[in-house]
Design a protein around this motif. Structure first.
Motif, PDB file in Angstrom:
ATOM      1  N   ILE A   6      22.261 -13.878  -0.987  1.00  0.00           N
ATOM      2  CA  ILE A   6      22.640 -15.244  -1.326  1.00  0.00           C
ATOM      3  C   ILE A   6      23.269 -15.333  -2.721  1.00  0.00           C
ATOM      4  N   ALA A   7      22.806 -14.520  -3.651  1.00  0.00           N
ATOM      5  CA  ALA A   7      23.375 -14.548  -5.004  1.00  0.00           C
ATOM      6  C   ALA A   7      24.820 -14.060  -4.991  1.00  0.00           C
ATOM      7  N   GLU A   8      25.101 -13.025  -4.195  1.00  0.00           N
ATOM      8  CA  GLU A   8      26.473 -12.509  -4.096  1.00  0.00           C
ATOM      9  C   GLU A   8      27.396 -13.534  -3.443  1.00  0.00           C
ATOM     10  N   VAL A   9      26.911 -14.183  -2.393  1.00  0.00           N
ATOM     11  CA  VAL A   9      27.717 -15.203  -1.724  1.00  0.00           C
ATOM     12  C   VAL A   9      27.962 -16.368  -2.676  1.00  0.00           C
ATOM     13  N   ALA A  10      26.937 -16.755  -3.409  1.00  0.00           N
ATOM     14  CA  ALA A  10      27.092 -17.846  -4.374  1.00  0.00           C
ATOM     15  C   ALA A  10      28.142 -17.487  -5.424  1.00  0.00           C
ATOM     16  N   GLU A  11      28.065 -16.287  -5.936  1.00  0.00           N
ATOM     17  CA  GLU A  11      29.028 -15.863  -6.965  1.00  0.00           C
ATOM     18  C   GLU A  11      30.447 -15.814  -6.420  1.00  0.00           C
ATOM     19  N   LYS A  12      30.622 -15.219  -5.249  1.00  0.00           N
ATOM     20  CA  LYS A  12      31.959 -15.064  -4.671  1.00  0.00           C
ATOM     21  C   LYS A  12      32.552 -16.393  -4.216  1.00  0.00           C
ATOM     22  N   SER A  13      31.708 -17.313  -3.792  1.00  0.00           N
ATOM     23  CA  SER A  13      32.202 -18.590  -3.277  1.00  0.00           C
ATOM     24  C   SER A  13      32.282 -19.663  -4.363  1.00  0.00           C
ATOM     25  N   GLY A  14      31.587 -19.441  -5.457  1.00  0.00           N
ATOM     26  CA  GLY A  14      31.546 -20.467  -6.501  1.00  0.00           C
ATOM     27  C   GLY A  14      30.556 -21.583  -6.207  1.00  0.00           C
ATOM     28  N   LEU A  15      29.747 -21.407  -5.203  1.00  0.00           N
ATOM     29  CA  LEU A  15      28.747 -22.411  -4.838  1.00  0.00           C
ATOM     30  C   LEU A  15      27.378 -22.017  -5.375  1.00  0.00           C
ATOM     31  N   ALA A  16      26.556 -22.993  -5.621  1.00  0.00           N
ATOM     32  CA  ALA A  16      25.180 -22.734  -6.031  1.00  0.00           C
ATOM     33  C   ALA A  16      24.381 -22.278  -4.808  1.00  0.00           C
ATOM     34  N   PRO A  17      23.379 -21.430  -5.014  1.00  0.00           N
ATOM     35  CA  PRO A  17      22.523 -21.048  -3.888  1.00  0.00           C
ATOM     36  C   PRO A  17      21.929 -22.262  -3.161  1.00  0.00           C
ATOM     37  N   SER A  18      21.647 -23.314  -3.907  1.00  0.00           N
ATOM     38  CA  SER A  18      21.107 -24.519  -3.258  1.00  0.00           C
ATOM     39  C   SER A  18      22.128 -25.129  -2.297  1.00  0.00           C
ATOM     40  N   ALA A  19      23.409 -25.049  -2.626  1.00  0.00           N
ATOM     41  CA  ALA A  19      24.446 -25.551  -1.717  1.00  0.00           C
ATOM     42  C   ALA A  19      24.484 -24.711  -0.444  1.00  0.00           C
ATOM     43  N   LEU A  20      24.323 -23.402  -0.589  1.00  0.00           N
ATOM     44  CA  LEU A  20      24.302 -22.535   0.591  1.00  0.00           C
ATOM     45  C   LEU A  20      23.108 -22.868   1.479  1.00  0.00           C
TER      46      LEU A  20
END
Length: 125
Positions: A6-20
């Motif tokens: 989730i941290a990698e997806v958050a970083e790559k997408s620019g979204l906060a983990p809470s948004a994911l």
């Protein structure tokens, strides 16, 4: 295939983990599983997140996006909404294009005040 946490997806997408997590709760994305306590995702989730961001930027609600992501060709109501949104976007694009052209003109214009310049006004309307 390498999963992303989730941290990698958050970083790559620019979204906060809470948004994911919110998107997951709303059915917009689906985790592939867990690595310990952390959610993991297939790399193709990044494309899905790009689509969601584009749709959000176009003014679609989360509920509309969720519906769009599972739509079939027989979903006539959604197709009508999509056609109406395309017309709205054409109007917005036209308005923004006129504003951009006006600002470009104003950046080099000597008229006082700038907003009273006939060329500026012409570009806006």
């Amino acid at each position: 295939m390498t999963l992303l946490d989730i941290a990698e997806v958050a970083e790559k997408s620019g979204l906060a983990p809470s948004a994911l997590r919110f998107y997951e709760k709303r059915g917009l994305v689906e985790p592939a599983g867990r690595n310990g306590l952390r959610r993991t995702y297939h790399p193709d989730v990044l494309g899905r997140l790009d689509l969601i961001a584009c749709a959000r930027g176009a003014g679609f609600t989360i509920a509309e996006i969720a519906r769009f992501l599972v739509a079939t060709p027989s979903d006539d109501a959604l197709r009508e909404r999509m056609a109406a949104k395309a017309i709205e976007l054409d109007d917005t694009i036209g308005r923004l294009t006129r504003m951009r052209d006006s600002l470009r003109h104003a950046a080099g214009c000597d008229h006082v005040p700038l907003v009273e310049c006939p060329d500026f006004k012409r570009a806006i309307s």
